[in-house]
Design a protein around this motif. Structure first.
Motif, PDB file in Angstrom:
ATOM      1  N   ALA A 162     -25.226  65.280 -12.828  1.00 37.96           N
ATOM      2  CA  ALA A 162     -25.527  63.995 -13.466  1.00 37.96           C
ATOM      3  C   ALA A 162     -24.251  63.217 -13.747  1.00 37.96           C
ATOM      4  O   ALA A 162     -23.423  63.646 -14.565  1.00 37.96           O
ATOM      5  N   PRO A 163     -24.064  62.069 -13.094  1.00 35.32           N
ATOM      6  CA  PRO A 163     -22.880  61.228 -13.387  1.00 35.32           C
ATOM      7  C   PRO A 163     -23.033  60.568 -14.752  1.00 35.32           C
ATOM      8  O   PRO A 163     -24.108  60.054 -15.088  1.00 35.32           O
ATOM      9  N   VAL A 164     -21.964  60.590 -15.547  1.00 32.07           N
ATOM     10  CA  VAL A 164     -21.995  59.987 -16.878  1.00 32.07           C
ATOM     11  C   VAL A 164     -20.782  59.079 -17.036  1.00 32.07           C
ATOM     12  O   VAL A 164     -19.648  59.517 -16.863  1.00 32.07           O
ATOM     13  N   SER A 165     -21.030  57.820 -17.348  1.00 34.17           N
ATOM     14  CA  SER A 165     -19.951  56.860 -17.610  1.00 34.17           C
ATOM     15  C   SER A 165     -19.807  56.675 -19.114  1.00 34.17           C
ATOM     16  O   SER A 165     -20.781  56.347 -19.799  1.00 34.17           O
ATOM     17  N   ILE A 166     -18.584  56.920 -19.627  1.00 32.49           N
ATOM     18  CA  ILE A 166     -18.285  56.685 -21.048  1.00 32.49           C
ATOM     19  C   ILE A 166     -17.224  55.587 -21.116  1.00 32.49           C
ATOM     20  O   ILE A 166     -16.125  55.748 -20.584  1.00 32.49           O
ATOM     21  N   VAL A 167     -17.563  54.479 -21.753  1.00 29.46           N
ATOM     22  CA  VAL A 167     -16.669  53.322 -21.814  1.00 29.46           C
ATOM     23  C   VAL A 167     -16.452  52.925 -23.272  1.00 29.46           C
ATOM     24  O   VAL A 167     -17.416  52.785 -24.039  1.00 29.46           O
ATOM     25  N   TYR A 168     -15.196  52.771 -23.649  1.00 29.31           N
ATOM     26  CA  TYR A 168     -14.810  52.344 -25.002  1.00 29.31           C
ATOM     27  C   TYR A 168     -14.334  50.897 -24.948  1.00 29.31           C
ATOM     28  O   TYR A 168     -13.554  50.530 -24.053  1.00 29.31           O
TER      29      TYR A 168
END
Length: 555
Positions: A162-168
């Motif tokens: 599962a690809p997960v994008s975490i953006v701050y």
């Protein structure tokens, strides 16, 4: 795993990020994964931008009622109390390096297979370590290889990646990470580090956005390779890993901070008023809306001077942008020692603009060499040459899909371009400016200039062998000299991370090992190739400068 320990871990995780951020989770994507998780184990593979990432994922999983993942973490983080509590919530502390230890590899492989066969979820960072540039790094294949081997040996039906994008929106640790990109030593982790890190996570840092891409089936990718063909199997696994990374990128939204830093990094270090900044940002915002990129609906605040000023003030507060307000009105600029920090935020979304930058450079090459019916053919050849030059930096689609993406970009510039058979340089510059283009300089210059420094220094070594670590230090010094002399323009190019990627390019062309005249000639040819691309980039930069000055009312 221990329920009470997991609750404590979740509360600690919330404490770390909640004082500074608001968390936005792609609940729809998570629910899709929940349905699939009823049948298959899932390997969550998040992007890695900050030390907070693991704690954010722990919060998301706990708050949404997901079973605890078995998280593979570096043993350098297993100090007290993280080590003891981590083991009770499913963290598997593993060695940072175990290349020659076959027993360790075997045990890890069998353990991962056991967890997958019990339909237990896993989690690790597909990039390995944190990105010091903000851009998604190439996948590290070690753990994925061990999992794939274990899954086949244990005959697990399927495992979903599962690809997960975490953006701050903003990160306090950006300055520290970008200093490491220029050669500073990484501080060792420990209880003192943890206390300082927890204390720094406060203030008004905006949102954390967690988005989930469509999962990639691991077993199906392996089964597509012919049985017994190890090389084909490795290739299939590598393609699956790259597909995960591509889907992480596709799940990554454009933010106001990323768009503003993208705009300001393209104004040659000039200071601009909020009104001027808004006019420079507007073509980029229009392009994002035109392509309906993720996050485009959140950029409305940049449509006004007041909204743009608020974003600029936020960047001033966090030391990325300088404000001078002792004149008739405040002006803003990215300081020369903050280019890498600004580039970190831009690079989070840079993948959305790379194809456009390649199209611009390709059209310039075609207009110079073949302003006739063959212009588009020549432009396509140039685009594939640039794709090869940048293949270790960005995740490109397969050739046919890449070709279709380029045609879509050309259609955004001018839908009738193909029928026109190209145009002269002057006409091309106007078409690009009118379409909101002229992105190549601000998107690709730092990478191309860093590669040029690598090629230039390799050529200076003739056909001699090089020591990579010493060579990177040499490049840091020479790049700083070239920047002071304006032989390279971008301060971002003075980066050990970019030099290491340039070395990958050189290695791919067989130019790192000691050799005779062929190696010497190849190094010189790479330097010439990059010099030519930079020459064309300067043409685009001059057009951008001209049209930008017109937009802000300077003639």
């Amino acid at each position: 795993q221990d329920r009470f320990a997991r609750k404590v871990w979740s509360q600690w995780s919330h404490f770390l990020w909640r004082r500074a951020y608001e968390l936005e989770v792609d609940v729809e994507g998570l629910e899709r994964l929940r349905e699939l998780n009823a049948r298959y184990p899932i390997v969550f593979l998040p992007s890695h931008k900050a030390n907070l990432d693991g704690f954010v994922m722990a919060s998301v999983m706990y708050d949404h009622g997901f079973p605890g993942s078995h998280v593979l973490g570096g043993i350098n983080m297993s100090f007290f109390p993280l080590g003891a509590i981590g083991r009770r919530v499913g963290v598997i502390w593993i060695r940072r390096s175990f290349g020659g230890n076959e027993l360790y590899k075997f045990a890890l492989r069998r353990y991962l297979a056991h967890l997958a066969s019990q339909r237990l979820n896993l989690e690790w960072y597909i990039e390995g370590g944190r990105s010091r540039t903000g851009k998604l790094l190439p996948p590290k294949m070690g753990l994925l290889n061990y999992l794939a081997q274990g899954v086949e040996e244990a005959e697990v039906e399927e495992v979903l990646m599962a690809p997960v994008s975490i953006v701050y929106d903003r990160l306090n640790e950006v300055v520290e990470m970008t200093a490491e990109a220029r050669g500073a030593k990484k501080r060792p982790e420990g209880i003192g580090w943890l206390v300082r890190y927890a204390g720094s996570q406060k203030g008004r840092l905006g949102r954390i956005q967690v988005n989930f891409g469509e999962p990639v089936p691991l077993r199906a990718a392996l089964d597509a390779a012919p049985a017994g063909d190890d090389a084909a199997r490795r290739l299939a696994l590598s393609k699956a890993a790259f597909e995960v990374c591509a889907r992480i990128n596709r799940a990554t939204p454009v933010t106001t901070i990323s768009l503003v830093t993208l705009a300001l990094l393209g104004v040659d270090g000039w200071a601009v008023t909020a009104a001027h900044a808004q006019r420079v940002i507007e073509p980029l915002r229009r392009y994002v809306r035109q392509r309906e990129l993720p996050g485009s609906e959140t950029l409305a605040e940049l449509e006004t001077d007041a909204g743009t000023r608020e974003t600029l003030e936020t960047l001033v507060e966090h030391g990325v942008v300088e404000r001078f307000d002792e004149g008739s009105e405040p002006v803003y600029r990215i300081g020369p020692d903050r280019e890498l920090a600004a580039a970190f935020y831009r690079n989070v979304v840079i993948h959305w603009f790379v194809n456009r930058a390649i199209v611009e450079l390709s059209l310039v090459a075609a207009a110079e060499t073949a302003p006739d019916e063959d212009a588009m053919t020549d432009a396509l050849e140039e685009a594939f040459a640039l794709r090869d030059l940048l293949k270790f930096e960005f995740f490109f689609a397969e050739k046919q899909e890449f070709r279709d993406e380029l045609r879509a970009e050309v259609a955004l510039i001018d839908p009738a371009w193909r029928e026109k058979g190209g145009a002269g340089l002057q006409q091309l510059g106007g078409a690009l400016a009118d379409s909101g283009g002229l992105m190549a300089d601000r998107i690709l210059r730092s990478f191309l200039e860093a590669y040029y420094v690598v090629a230039d220094r390799l050529a200076a070594h003739g056909g001699d062998a090089i020591d990579r670590d010493a060579f990177v230090r040499e490049c840091l010094g020479v790049a700083q000299q070239y920047h002071l002399q304006r032989r390279i323009v971008s301060g971002e190019a003075v980066s050990a991370e970019l030099f290491k990627t340039g070395l990958k390019l050189a290695a791919n062309r067989g130019l790192l090992d000691a050799g005779g005249p062929e190696v010497k000639a190849g190094r010189a040819e790479l330097a010439r190739e990059l010099h030519e691309v930079l020459r064309r980039l300067e043409i685009l930069a001059s057009w951008d400068r001209t049209h930008r000055l017109r937009r802000v009312g300077v003639t």
